[in-house]
Design an enzyme around this catalytic site. Structure first.
Site, mmCIF file in Angstrom:
data_model
loop_
_atom_site.group_PDB
_atom_site.id
_atom_site.type_symbol
_atom_site.label_atom_id
_atom_site.label_comp_id
_atom_site.label_asym_id
_atom_site.label_seq_id
_atom_site.Cartn_x
_atom_site.Cartn_y
_atom_site.Cartn_z
ATOM 1 N N ILE A 93 0.832 -1.199 0.000
ATOM 2 C CA ILE A 93 0.000 0.000 0.000
ATOM 3 C C ILE A 93 0.867 1.249 0.000
ATOM 4 O O ILE A 93 0.613 2.207 -0.746
ATOM 5 C CB ILE A 93 -0.977 -0.010 1.188
ATOM 6 C CG1 ILE A 93 -2.035 -1.097 0.984
ATOM 7 C CG2 ILE A 93 -1.650 1.355 1.355
ATOM 8 C CD1 ILE A 93 -3.006 -1.258 2.140
ATOM 9 N N ARG A 113 9.321 -1.062 8.800
ATOM 10 C CA ARG A 113 9.825 -1.760 9.988
ATOM 11 C C ARG A 113 11.330 -1.961 9.913
ATOM 12 O O ARG A 113 12.047 -1.791 10.895
ATOM 13 C CB ARG A 113 9.117 -3.103 10.148
ATOM 14 C CG ARG A 113 9.564 -3.903 11.359
ATOM 15 C CD ARG A 113 8.762 -5.178 11.482
ATOM 16 N NE ARG A 113 8.875 -6.002 10.281
ATOM 17 C CZ ARG A 113 8.237 -7.147 10.091
ATOM 18 N NH1 ARG A 113 7.407 -7.584 11.028
ATOM 19 N NH2 ARG A 113 8.392 -7.845 8.987
ATOM 20 N N ARG A 157 15.710 -1.028 3.885
ATOM 21 C CA ARG A 157 16.018 -1.793 2.689
ATOM 22 C C ARG A 157 16.105 -0.827 1.510
ATOM 23 O O ARG A 157 15.863 0.370 1.661
ATOM 24 C CB ARG A 157 14.950 -2.862 2.425
ATOM 25 C CG ARG A 157 13.556 -2.339 2.191
ATOM 26 C CD ARG A 157 12.561 -3.489 2.044
ATOM 27 N NE ARG A 157 11.229 -3.057 1.677
ATOM 28 C CZ ARG A 157 10.298 -2.653 2.516
ATOM 29 N NH1 ARG A 157 10.559 -2.613 3.825
ATOM 30 N NH2 ARG A 157 9.103 -2.286 2.092
ATOM 31 N N ASP A 185 -8.679 8.618 7.880
ATOM 32 C CA ASP A 185 -9.677 7.641 7.447
ATOM 33 C C ASP A 185 -9.982 6.660 8.570
ATOM 34 O O ASP A 185 -10.964 5.936 8.501
ATOM 35 C CB ASP A 185 -9.189 6.873 6.221
ATOM 36 C CG ASP A 185 -10.241 5.916 5.691
ATOM 37 O OD1 ASP A 185 -11.391 6.344 5.516
ATOM 38 O OD2 ASP A 185 -9.918 4.729 5.467
ATOM 39 N N HIS A 232 -13.410 5.313 7.566
ATOM 40 C CA HIS A 232 -12.716 4.050 7.305
ATOM 41 C C HIS A 232 -13.213 3.415 6.003
ATOM 42 O O HIS A 232 -13.735 2.295 5.988
ATOM 43 C CB HIS A 232 -12.875 3.070 8.468
ATOM 44 C CG HIS A 232 -11.828 1.989 8.461
ATOM 45 N ND1 HIS A 232 -11.471 1.281 9.578
ATOM 46 C CD2 HIS A 232 -11.059 1.487 7.454
ATOM 47 C CE1 HIS A 232 -10.544 0.384 9.271
ATOM 48 N NE2 HIS A 232 -10.280 0.497 7.976
ATOM 49 N N GLY A 237 -11.091 3.333 3.177
ATOM 50 C CA GLY A 237 -9.933 3.185 2.306
ATOM 51 C C GLY A 237 -10.075 2.049 1.310
ATOM 52 O O GLY A 237 -9.704 2.180 0.140
#
Length: 315
Positions: A151, A172, A175, A254, A278, A280
């Site tokens: 996303i 997280r 990279r 959202d 909400h 999305g």
């Protein structure tokens, strides 16, 4: 004995779903209603009803033969509380590929609507007021995307034509992607002071719950916009209310905490806050992609092939 495949979309509405004649499997339709379609003990493949988090785990305690849990959402936080009830070896799969287009669209829509003050124009139209003036553009802004899975990448794809000065990515773990460097979440405090727009698209985990707290918000630059298309609990609501009350930051949400946002909650009328309920992933793009995902996953399951989007396996 027949094993059941529970689908939250009727089997006859899913093109490409394998025929089960000559097999030991049967399709069952359950969209979260009060009555189960069959004995949960016979269920081998469970499709979690979409957008009904309160009932997601209800049949899990009785699913003693379960081998696959398939969500139709990108997040799995609504299912995780029931995983301890399951036998070992159950694969949990999310809906990667289903919500990217819709959620990325909304992230851009909320960003543009907030920057250009579309809510103010709507209020002006209702009051028959011509609210001309200069408004912030997305062009030349630095955008920080926190949560750079599929996303987050789709959000950046849609940012490209808007001539942003820079798109900065954080996830997280650090990279490198085709578009460039992805910073680790630990780097976010140092990235915040330069960001004009911060878009949250991270999953809700123990590490991201309350990530956007008072310290996080204080590091955002004056006039910055926070956009949340992740989960409401990623943001500390009280800390956000304190910041927007001063007018220093604005927000487009959202998702909220609590959710649904109750009547009378101060977020409804907080200055500079735009709220969508909400939605999305709740667009016309959902069903075709969800059906394609289910058809492919069931086919792979029946053929004994590796499933897609496996996020964990129970122990």
């Amino acid at each position: 004995m027949t094993s059941d495949i529970w689908l939250s979309i009727a089997a006859d509405e899913i093109d490409g779903l394998p025929a089960l004649s000559g097999t030991d499997f049967a399709y069952r339709f359950w969209d979260g209603g009060p009555d189960f379609p069959a004995d949960p003990a016979d269920c081998a493949f469970y499709t979690v009803p979409y957008f009904k988090p309160d009932i997601a785990v209800v049949p899990l305690p009785g699913m003693r033969s379960l081998r696959v849990v398939q969500t139709l959402s990108a997040g799995i936080d609504h299912v995780e509380p029931g995983l301890g009830m399951l036998p070992s070896g159950v694969r949990l799969c999310n809906a990667k590929g289903v919500h990217e287009a819709s959620t990325a669209e909304l992230a851009l829509a909320l960003t543009l609507a907030s920057l250009r003050d579309i809510p103010g124009f709507v209020r002006g139209q209702e009051a028959q007021e011509w609210r001309a003036g200069f408004y912030p553009a997305l062009a030349d802004k630095t955008v920080l995307v926190i949560g750079y899975g599929s996303i987050g990448a789709a959000i950046e794809d849609r940012l490209v034509p808007f001539e942003c000065a820079r798109v900065v990515r954080a996830a997280r773990s650090a990279r490198t992607t085709a578009r460039g460097e992805v910073h680790a979440i630990a780097d976010v405090p140092a990235l915040l002071p330069d960001a004009d727009v911060v878009i949250l698209s991270t999953p809700l985990t123990a590490g991201t719950k309350g990530l956007v707290n008072a310290e996080f918000l204080a590091r955002m630059k004056d006039g910055a916009l926070l956009v949340n298309v992740a989960r409401g609990a990623v943001v500390d609501t009280e800390a956000l209310l304190a910041e927007v009350a001063t007018g220093r930051l604005t927000a487009a949400l959202d998702v909220t905490d609590p959710e649904p946002l109750p009547s009378g909650h101060p977020l409804w009328h907080a200055p500079g806050v735009l709220i969508s309920p909400h939605v999305g992933g709740s667009t016309s793009a959902f069903l075709p992609r969800a059906k394609r995902l289910l058809a492919g996953q069931v086919r792979r399951f029946l053929a004994g092939e590796p499933l897609e989007n496996v996020v964990l396996t129970t122990e």
